[in-house]
Design a protein around this motif. Sequence first.
Motif, PDB file in Angstrom:
ATOM      1  N   PRO A  99       0.826  -1.210   0.000  1.00  0.00           N
ATOM      2  CA  PRO A  99       0.000   0.000   0.000  1.00  0.00           C
ATOM      3  C   PRO A  99       0.859   1.258   0.000  1.00  0.00           C
ATOM      4  CG  PRO A  99      -0.054  -1.050   2.155  1.00  0.00           C
ATOM      5  CD  PRO A  99       0.689  -1.962   1.243  1.00  0.00           C
ATOM      6  N   GLY A 100       0.476   2.217  -0.840  1.00  0.00           N
ATOM      7  CA  GLY A 100       1.157   3.506  -0.900  1.00  0.00           C
ATOM      8  C   GLY A 100       2.513   3.490  -1.576  1.00  0.00           C
ATOM      9  N   VAL A 101       2.853   2.410  -2.253  1.00  0.00           N
ATOM     10  CA  VAL A 101       4.161   2.289  -2.906  1.00  0.00           C
ATOM     11  C   VAL A 101       4.034   2.703  -4.367  1.00  0.00           C
ATOM     12  CG1 VAL A 101       5.953   0.628  -3.562  1.00  0.00           C
ATOM     13  CG2 VAL A 101       4.900   0.489  -1.327  1.00  0.00           C
ATOM     14  N   ALA A 102       5.051   3.388  -4.875  1.00  0.00           N
ATOM     15  CA  ALA A 102       5.059   3.822  -6.277  1.00  0.00           C
ATOM     16  C   ALA A 102       5.179   2.617  -7.207  1.00  0.00           C
ATOM     17  CB  ALA A 102       6.226   4.775  -6.509  1.00  0.00           C
ATOM     18  N   ALA A 103       4.836   2.829  -8.490  1.00  0.00           N
ATOM     19  CA  ALA A 103       4.792   1.741  -9.465  1.00  0.00           C
ATOM     20  C   ALA A 103       6.144   1.044  -9.636  1.00  0.00           C
ATOM     21  CB  ALA A 103       4.290   2.263 -10.804  1.00  0.00           C
ATOM     22  N   ASN A 104       7.244   1.789  -9.728  1.00  0.00           N
ATOM     23  CA  ASN A 104       8.559   1.176  -9.933  1.00  0.00           C
ATOM     24  C   ASN A 104       8.949   0.302  -8.752  1.00  0.00           C
ATOM     25  OD1 ASN A 104       8.825   2.406 -12.398  1.00  0.00           O
ATOM     26  ND2 ASN A 104      10.063   4.105 -11.626  1.00  0.00           N
ATOM     27  N   ASP A 105       8.725   0.799  -7.542  1.00  0.00           N
ATOM     28  CA  ASP A 105       9.060   0.026  -6.344  1.00  0.00           C
ATOM     29  C   ASP A 105       8.130  -1.178  -6.203  1.00  0.00           C
ATOM     30  OD1 ASP A 105      10.598  -0.501  -4.090  1.00  0.00           O
ATOM     31  OD2 ASP A 105       9.279   0.654  -2.769  1.00  0.00           O
ATOM     32  N   ALA A 106       6.869  -1.008  -6.561  1.00  0.00           N
ATOM     33  CA  ALA A 106       5.916  -2.121  -6.490  1.00  0.00           C
ATOM     34  C   ALA A 106       6.303  -3.233  -7.456  1.00  0.00           C
ATOM     35  CB  ALA A 106       4.510  -1.628  -6.789  1.00  0.00           C
ATOM     36  N   THR A 107       6.824  -2.873  -8.627  1.00  0.00           N
ATOM     37  CA  THR A 107       7.269  -3.877  -9.599  1.00  0.00           C
ATOM     38  C   THR A 107       8.420  -4.695  -9.031  1.00  0.00           C
ATOM     39  OG1 THR A 107       6.581  -2.450 -11.418  1.00  0.00           O
ATOM     40  CG2 THR A 107       8.112  -4.228 -11.950  1.00  0.00           C
ATOM     41  N   THR A 108       9.384  -4.026  -8.421  1.00  0.00           N
ATOM     42  CA  THR A 108      10.520  -4.714  -7.827  1.00  0.00           C
ATOM     43  C   THR A 108      10.066  -5.623  -6.693  1.00  0.00           C
ATOM     44  OG1 THR A 108      11.928  -2.834  -8.357  1.00  0.00           O
ATOM     45  CG2 THR A 108      12.763  -4.381  -6.725  1.00  0.00           C
ATOM     46  N   ARG A 109       9.187  -5.128  -5.847  1.00  0.00           N
ATOM     47  CA  ARG A 109       8.694  -5.924  -4.723  1.00  0.00           C
ATOM     48  C   ARG A 109       7.849  -7.106  -5.200  1.00  0.00           C
ATOM     49  NH1 ARG A 109       6.970  -1.919   0.211  1.00  0.00           N
ATOM     50  NH2 ARG A 109       8.893  -0.716   0.295  1.00  0.00           N
ATOM     51  N   ALA A 110       7.054  -6.905  -6.251  1.00  0.00           N
ATOM     52  CA  ALA A 110       6.220  -7.983  -6.781  1.00  0.00           C
ATOM     53  C   ALA A 110       7.086  -9.106  -7.344  1.00  0.00           C
ATOM     54  CB  ALA A 110       5.281  -7.447  -7.850  1.00  0.00           C
ATOM     55  N   LEU A 111       8.155  -8.752  -8.050  1.00  0.00           N
ATOM     56  CA  LEU A 111       9.048  -9.771  -8.597  1.00  0.00           C
ATOM     57  C   LEU A 111       9.729 -10.552  -7.471  1.00  0.00           C
ATOM     58  CD1 LEU A 111      10.131 -11.051 -11.142  1.00  0.00           C
ATOM     59  CD2 LEU A 111      11.923  -9.328 -11.178  1.00  0.00           C
ATOM     60  N   THR A 112      10.121  -9.877  -6.407  1.00  0.00           N
ATOM     61  CA  THR A 112      10.711 -10.552  -5.249  1.00  0.00           C
ATOM     62  C   THR A 112       9.700 -11.490  -4.605  1.00  0.00           C
ATOM     63  OG1 THR A 112      12.149  -8.656  -4.867  1.00  0.00           O
ATOM     64  CG2 THR A 112      11.857 -10.179  -3.039  1.00  0.00           C
ATOM     65  N   LEU A 113       8.462 -11.054  -4.490  1.00  0.00           N
ATOM     66  CA  LEU A 113       7.400 -11.879  -3.923  1.00  0.00           C
ATOM     67  C   LEU A 113       7.147 -13.121  -4.781  1.00  0.00           C
ATOM     68  CD1 LEU A 113       5.130 -12.189  -1.771  1.00  0.00           C
ATOM     69  CD2 LEU A 113       3.667 -10.921  -3.355  1.00  0.00           C
ATOM     70  N   VAL A 114       7.081 -12.929  -6.096  1.00  0.00           N
ATOM     71  CA  VAL A 114       6.849 -14.042  -7.012  1.00  0.00           C
ATOM     72  C   VAL A 114       7.987 -15.061  -6.923  1.00  0.00           C
ATOM     73  CG1 VAL A 114       6.801 -14.623  -9.477  1.00  0.00           C
ATOM     74  CG2 VAL A 114       5.336 -12.814  -8.599  1.00  0.00           C
ATOM     75  N   LYS A 115       9.229 -14.588  -6.838  1.00  0.00           N
ATOM     76  CA  LYS A 115      10.375 -15.502  -6.727  1.00  0.00           C
ATOM     77  C   LYS A 115      10.327 -16.300  -5.430  1.00  0.00           C
ATOM     78  CE  LYS A 115      13.665 -13.039  -9.623  1.00  0.00           C
ATOM     79  NZ  LYS A 115      14.972 -12.358  -9.671  1.00  0.00           N
ATOM     80  N   ALA A 116       9.793 -15.709  -4.359  1.00  0.00           N
ATOM     81  CA  ALA A 116       9.681 -16.420  -3.090  1.00  0.00           C
ATOM     82  C   ALA A 116       8.559 -17.456  -3.120  1.00  0.00           C
ATOM     83  CB  ALA A 116       9.452 -15.434  -1.951  1.00  0.00           C
ATOM     84  N   ILE A 117       7.461 -17.139  -3.791  1.00  0.00           N
ATOM     85  CA  ILE A 117       6.314 -18.041  -3.830  1.00  0.00           C
ATOM     86  C   ILE A 117       6.512 -19.164  -4.835  1.00  0.00           C
ATOM     87  CG2 ILE A 117       3.852 -18.178  -4.403  1.00  0.00           C
ATOM     88  CD1 ILE A 117       3.554 -15.377  -3.243  1.00  0.00           C
ATOM     89  N   TYR A 118       7.152 -18.869  -5.956  1.00  0.00           N
ATOM     90  CA  TYR A 118       7.377 -19.856  -7.009  1.00  0.00           C
ATOM     91  C   TYR A 118       8.872 -20.094  -7.199  1.00  0.00           C
ATOM     92  CZ  TYR A 118       2.521 -18.811  -8.188  1.00  0.00           C
ATOM     93  OH  TYR A 118       1.161 -18.639  -8.139  1.00  0.00           O
ATOM     94  N   PRO A 119       9.543 -20.757  -6.254  1.00  0.00           N
ATOM     95  CA  PRO A 119      10.989 -20.961  -6.410  1.00  0.00           C
ATOM     96  C   PRO A 119      11.283 -21.902  -7.577  1.00  0.00           C
ATOM     97  CG  PRO A 119      10.175 -22.257  -4.583  1.00  0.00           C
ATOM     98  CD  PRO A 119       9.028 -21.399  -5.053  1.00  0.00           C
ATOM     99  N   VAL A 120      12.439 -21.703  -8.179  1.00  0.00           N
ATOM    100  CA  VAL A 120      12.847 -22.530  -9.312  1.00  0.00           C
ATOM    101  C   VAL A 120      13.909 -23.498  -8.812  1.00  0.00           C
ATOM    102  CG1 VAL A 120      13.846 -22.527 -11.609  1.00  0.00           C
ATOM    103  CG2 VAL A 120      12.360 -20.667 -10.902  1.00  0.00           C
ATOM    104  N   GLY A 121      13.611 -24.756  -8.852  1.00  0.00           N
ATOM    105  CA  GLY A 121      14.552 -25.759  -8.381  1.00  0.00           C
ATOM    106  C   GLY A 121      13.893 -27.119  -8.334  1.00  0.00           C
ATOM    107  N   VAL A 122      14.445 -27.991  -7.524  1.00  0.00           N
ATOM    108  CA  VAL A 122      13.916 -29.349  -7.410  1.00  0.00           C
ATOM    109  C   VAL A 122      14.059 -29.804  -5.958  1.00  0.00           C
ATOM    110  CG1 VAL A 122      16.110 -30.434  -8.009  1.00  0.00           C
ATOM    111  CG2 VAL A 122      13.995 -31.673  -8.411  1.00  0.00           C
ATOM    112  N   LYS A 123      13.087 -30.546  -5.489  1.00  0.00           N
ATOM    113  CA  LYS A 123      13.151 -31.099  -4.138  1.00  0.00           C
ATOM    114  C   LYS A 123      13.687 -32.522  -4.233  1.00  0.00           C
ATOM    115  CE  LYS A 123       9.735 -30.442  -1.240  1.00  0.00           C
ATOM    116  NZ  LYS A 123       8.455 -30.568  -0.543  1.00  0.00           N
ATOM    117  N   THR A 124      14.727 -32.809  -3.477  1.00  0.00           N
ATOM    118  CA  THR A 124      15.278 -34.155  -3.447  1.00  0.00           C
ATOM    119  C   THR A 124      15.102 -34.741  -2.051  1.00  0.00           C
ATOM    120  OG1 THR A 124      17.487 -33.392  -2.842  1.00  0.00           O
ATOM    121  CG2 THR A 124      17.018 -33.594  -5.184  1.00  0.00           C
TER     122      THR A 124
END
Length: 105
Positions: free
Chosen positions: A40-65
């Motif tokens: 809330p209250g975050v500018a578009a550029n900062d929100a884009t950066t934060r959204a990408l960080t959030l997406v990377k945390a929720i959808y990690p790329v790798g494999v579970k062994t």
Amino acid sequence: MTTLFYNDTEFTLAQAGGAWDVLRKLPGGGEAVVATGVFPGVAANDATTRALTLVKAIYPVGVKTVGPDVTHPNMIGDLKIVGPDVTHPNFIYWDKDSTSCPKQA
């Protein structure tokens, strides 16, 4: 509305009131909600950066062994059967070293 791509998956960032919604494009053309009312209250550029960080945390790329559970083997006569240790899986990321499975020297 901003479009983000991560791991060949398309995400959109849309302003909703004073906050932001992050949506994931589904293969059939639909959308799935990843997060709503975030940043809330975050500018578009900062929100884009934060959204990408959030997406990377929720959808990690790798494999579970899952390694063997050598502390609890099943014995059938002289035959030792070692099953998987499902209580201690390791997640190995493609883009960084995994802390659960450290490098061997």
